[in-house]
Design a protein around this motif. Structure first.
Motif, PDB file in Angstrom:
ATOM      1  N   VAL A  96     -30.736  -0.878 -29.586  1.00 12.73           N
ATOM      2  CA  VAL A  96     -30.732  -1.535 -28.282  1.00 12.73           C
ATOM      3  C   VAL A  96     -29.523  -1.354 -27.749  1.00 12.73           C
ATOM      4  CG1 VAL A  96     -30.550  -3.824 -29.338  1.00 12.73           C
ATOM      5  CG2 VAL A  96     -31.641  -3.492 -26.709  1.00 12.73           C
ATOM      6  N   CYS A  97     -29.309  -1.075 -26.542  1.00 16.77           N
ATOM      7  CA  CYS A  97     -27.915  -0.644 -26.074  1.00 16.77           C
ATOM      8  C   CYS A  97     -27.813  -1.633 -24.683  1.00 16.77           C
ATOM      9  CB  CYS A  97     -27.828   0.865 -25.566  1.00 16.77           C
ATOM     10  SG  CYS A  97     -26.438   1.186 -24.815  1.00 16.77           S
ATOM     11  N   SER A  98     -26.711  -2.343 -24.807  1.00 18.83           N
ATOM     12  CA  SER A  98     -26.512  -2.932 -23.269  1.00 18.83           C
ATOM     13  C   SER A  98     -25.201  -2.423 -22.540  1.00 18.83           C
ATOM     14  CB  SER A  98     -26.161  -4.662 -23.724  1.00 18.83           C
ATOM     15  OG  SER A  98     -27.543  -5.087 -24.388  1.00 18.83           O
ATOM     16  N   PHE A  99     -25.368  -2.485 -21.267  1.00 13.82           N
ATOM     17  CA  PHE A  99     -24.072  -2.200 -20.431  1.00 13.82           C
ATOM     18  C   PHE A  99     -24.312  -2.575 -19.088  1.00 13.82           C
ATOM     19  CE2 PHE A  99     -27.304   1.319 -20.743  1.00 13.82           C
ATOM     20  CZ  PHE A  99     -27.396   1.715 -19.484  1.00 13.82           C
ATOM     21  N   ARG A 100     -23.279  -2.370 -18.448  1.00  9.57           N
ATOM     22  CA  ARG A 100     -23.251  -2.994 -17.082  1.00  9.57           C
ATOM     23  C   ARG A 100     -22.778  -1.828 -15.987  1.00  9.57           C
ATOM     24  NH1 ARG A 100     -22.526  -8.423 -14.806  1.00  9.57           N
ATOM     25  NH2 ARG A 100     -21.431  -8.406 -12.856  1.00  9.57           N
ATOM     26  N   VAL A 101     -23.404  -1.588 -14.926  1.00  9.89           N
ATOM     27  CA  VAL A 101     -23.227  -0.342 -14.091  1.00  9.89           C
ATOM     28  C   VAL A 101     -22.803  -0.993 -12.708  1.00  9.89           C
ATOM     29  CG1 VAL A 101     -24.184   1.526 -12.848  1.00  9.89           C
ATOM     30  CG2 VAL A 101     -24.857   1.032 -15.360  1.00  9.89           C
ATOM     31  N   ALA A 102     -21.668  -0.334 -12.062  1.00  9.67           N
ATOM     32  CA  ALA A 102     -21.196  -0.583 -11.049  1.00  9.67           C
ATOM     33  C   ALA A 102     -21.408   0.273  -9.854  1.00  9.67           C
ATOM     34  CB  ALA A 102     -19.641  -0.974 -10.851  1.00  9.67           C
ATOM     35  N   TRP A 103     -21.618   0.074  -8.588  1.00 12.73           N
ATOM     36  CA  TRP A 103     -21.726   0.920  -7.422  1.00 12.73           C
ATOM     37  C   TRP A 103     -21.311   0.098  -6.183  1.00 12.73           C
ATOM     38  CZ3 TRP A 103     -25.592  -1.657  -9.317  1.00 12.73           C
ATOM     39  CH2 TRP A 103     -26.718  -2.213  -8.510  1.00 12.73           C
ATOM     40  N   SER A 104     -21.063   0.922  -5.095  1.00 14.21           N
ATOM     41  CA  SER A 104     -20.703   0.063  -3.838  1.00 14.21           C
ATOM     42  C   SER A 104     -21.624   0.994  -2.566  1.00 14.21           C
ATOM     43  CB  SER A 104     -19.273   0.249  -3.758  1.00 14.21           C
ATOM     44  OG  SER A 104     -18.705   1.649  -3.430  1.00 14.21           O
ATOM     45  N   GLU A 105     -21.535   0.424  -1.689  1.00 14.67           N
ATOM     46  CA  GLU A 105     -21.998   0.732  -0.441  1.00 14.67           C
ATOM     47  C   GLU A 105     -21.088   0.017   0.773  1.00 14.67           C
ATOM     48  OE1 GLU A 105     -26.213  -0.533  -1.059  1.00 14.67           O
ATOM     49  OE2 GLU A 105     -25.682  -2.101   0.047  1.00 14.67           O
ATOM     50  N   THR A 106     -20.958   1.135   1.634  1.00 12.26           N
ATOM     51  CA  THR A 106     -20.081   0.857   2.928  1.00 12.26           C
ATOM     52  C   THR A 106     -20.868   0.598   4.135  1.00 12.26           C
ATOM     53  OG1 THR A 106     -18.212   1.732   1.680  1.00 12.26           O
ATOM     54  CG2 THR A 106     -17.992   1.092   4.268  1.00 12.26           C
ATOM     55  N   ILE A 107     -20.861  -0.349   4.832  1.00 17.27           N
ATOM     56  CA  ILE A 107     -21.518  -0.526   5.995  1.00 17.27           C
ATOM     57  C   ILE A 107     -20.506  -0.886   6.969  1.00 17.27           C
ATOM     58  CG2 ILE A 107     -23.387  -1.790   7.384  1.00 17.27           C
ATOM     59  CD1 ILE A 107     -24.813  -2.093   4.643  1.00 17.27           C
ATOM     60  N   LYS A 108     -20.310  -0.131   8.201  1.00 12.55           N
ATOM     61  CA  LYS A 108     -19.325  -0.548   9.175  1.00 12.55           C
ATOM     62  C   LYS A 108     -17.976  -0.917   8.807  1.00 12.55           C
ATOM     63  CE  LYS A 108     -22.502  -1.480  12.560  1.00 12.55           C
ATOM     64  NZ  LYS A 108     -23.172  -2.489  13.971  1.00 12.55           N
TER      65      LYS A 108
END
Length: 131
Positions: free
Chosen positions: A26-38
């Motif tokens: 079992v593998c645990s990790f955290r993912v990040a991303w971004s979104e830009t609005i105006k």
């Protein structure tokens, strides 16, 4: 109802591999991303977990900062923290993973553990080709 999520982002930290009492990976990790609005950027984070072969694959080829594309389902689980407070966490259970982003060996394949390319350069002499 359908519970299917596809997410592309970067690993916040290197995946952590562990095994259950019966030896299941079992593998645990955290993912990040971004979104830009105006002109306003929002950074988003999601805890992820993968099991068995998918867990081993992620731990073998991905590390902090590397881009990843995930498929899976979202779930929320509840637990008590060490102080006895009720908590809940939403996470993605990953069942498929895909390479994306810049490739370290430049040949369209993930790098091999020994650091060598998975492709072999052919001589320019076409006389030895079987067709």
């Amino acid at each position: 109802m359908v519970n299917r999520t596809i997410l592309q982002g970067r690993l916040v930290n290197s995946p952590e591999m562990r095994r259950t009492n019966n030896g299941t990976a079992v593998c645990s990790f955290r993912v990040a991303w971004s979104e830009t609005i105006k002109d306003r950027e929002t950074k988003l984070f999601l805890n992820c977990v993968a099991w068995q072969g998918t867990a081993e694959l992620i731990c073998k080829y991905w590390y902090k900062g590397k881009e990843i594309l995930l498929e899976g389902k979202l779930s929320t689980r509840e637990y008590q923290d060490k102080n006895g407070n009720d908590r809940s966490v939403t996470e993605m259970t990953v069942d498929r993973v895909h390479f994306c982003g810049k490739n370290e060996d430049g040949h369209g394949m993930p790098p091999r553990p020994d650091g060598k390319s998975q492709f072999v350069e052919l001589d320019e002499d076409d006389n030895d080709l079987p067709f």
